[in-house]
Motif scaffolding. Structure first.
Motif, short mmCIF file in Angstrom:
data_model
loop_
_atom_site.label_atom_id
_atom_site.label_comp_id
_atom_site.label_asym_id
_atom_site.label_seq_id
_atom_site.Cartn_x
_atom_site.Cartn_y
_atom_site.Cartn_z
N TYR A 1 0.67 -1.57 0.34
CA TYR A 1 -0.09 0.01 -0.26
C TYR A 1 0.84 0.94 -0.40
CZ TYR A 1 0.75 0.21 5.27
OH TYR A 1 1.79 0.01 6.72
N CYS A 2 0.01 2.06 -0.16
CA CYS A 2 1.39 3.43 -0.45
C CYS A 2 0.94 4.07 0.62
CB CYS A 2 0.27 4.37 -1.85
SG CYS A 2 0.96 6.49 -1.35
N PRO A 3 2.31 4.43 1.28
CA PRO A 3 2.02 4.96 2.36
C PRO A 3 1.66 6.40 2.44
CG PRO A 3 4.39 4.84 1.15
CD PRO A 3 3.27 4.24 0.78
N HIS A 4 1.20 7.04 2.00
CA HIS A 4 0.94 8.54 1.66
C HIS A 4 -0.82 8.18 2.67
CE1 HIS A 4 4.76 10.03 0.27
NE2 HIS A 4 4.66 8.82 -1.51
N CYS A 5 -1.12 7.72 1.06
CA CYS A 5 -2.68 7.73 1.19
C CYS A 5 -3.29 5.62 1.75
CB CYS A 5 -3.48 7.74 -0.18
SG CYS A 5 -3.48 7.13 -1.24
N GLY A 6 -2.77 5.52 1.48
CA GLY A 6 -3.28 3.76 2.14
C GLY A 6 -3.59 3.20 0.47
N VAL B 1 4.93 4.97 -8.44
CA VAL B 1 3.17 6.71 -9.02
C VAL B 1 2.19 6.38 -8.25
CG1 VAL B 1 3.18 8.86 -9.79
CG2 VAL B 1 5.30 7.66 -10.58
N CYS B 2 1.86 6.63 -7.69
CA CYS B 2 0.87 5.78 -6.96
C CYS B 2 -0.50 6.23 -8.00
CB CYS B 2 0.30 6.34 -5.18
SG CYS B 2 -1.12 5.78 -4.44
N GLY B 3 -1.29 4.98 -8.01
CA GLY B 3 -2.27 5.58 -9.07
C GLY B 3 -2.17 4.89 -11.06
N PRO C 1 -6.17 6.90 -5.12
CA PRO C 1 -4.45 7.33 -5.45
C PRO C 1 -3.92 9.00 -5.34
CG PRO C 1 -5.69 6.46 -6.93
CD PRO C 1 -6.80 7.01 -6.79
N CYS C 2 -3.17 8.77 -5.03
CA CYS C 2 -2.50 10.31 -4.60
C CYS C 2 -1.95 11.12 -5.50
CB CYS C 2 -2.28 11.01 -2.84
SG CYS C 2 -0.71 9.36 -2.90
N GLY C 3 -1.01 10.10 -6.58
CA GLY C 3 -0.26 10.67 -7.59
C GLY C 3 1.01 10.23 -7.20
ZN LIG Z 1 -1.29 7.69 -2.27
#
Ligand SMILES: [Zn+2]
Length: 116
Positions: free
Chosen positions: A8-13, A56-58, A85-87
């Motif tokens: 999972y993305c550590p920024h947004c999950g 790159v998230c998403g 996703p946050c990009g």
């Molecule tokens: Zn993210």
């Protein structure tokens, strides 16, 4: 033989699933690259040459890579209620060995170049 592993993305999950060959051990997923690690995009042949994968998230896309549309509820997600996703970028690092010993990562903030 490959099998799906999710991170999972550590920024947004945001959850991402990728097909892994399974012979490289994962060390960590972090919002920043580890010093000394070399990262490849997931569409590159990352198992073999690189020390990790830059997502790159998403947006990262590759055969065997899926953004599931779900979010992790882990406690260490930075921004669990923001856009997803946050990009933003995040990094999957494999365990590295030098001379048969596992290489420890150095936090960026404590990394100091001595001399020169
Ligand atoms: Zn993210």
């Amino acid at each position: 033989m490959s099998f799906p592993v999710s991170y999972y993305c550590p920024h947004c999950g945001a959850l991402v699933e990728i097909e892994r060959e399974g012979y490289l051990a994962d060390k960590s997923v972090t919002p920043y690259p580890l010093v000394g690690w070399e990262y490849a995009a997931p569409e590159a042949e990352f198992e073999g040459d690189a020390d990790g994968v830059q997502f790159v998230c998403g947006e990262s896309d590759a055969p065997g890579l899926t953004w599931t549309g779900e979010r992790s509820e882990a406690d260490d997600v930075e921004n669990p209620h923001g856009d997803s996703p946050c990009g933003r970028e995040f990094y999957l690092s494999f365990v590295r060995y030098e001379d048969g010993r596992e290489v420890e990562s150095v936090p960026e903030s404590e990394y100091v170049d001595i001399g020169l």
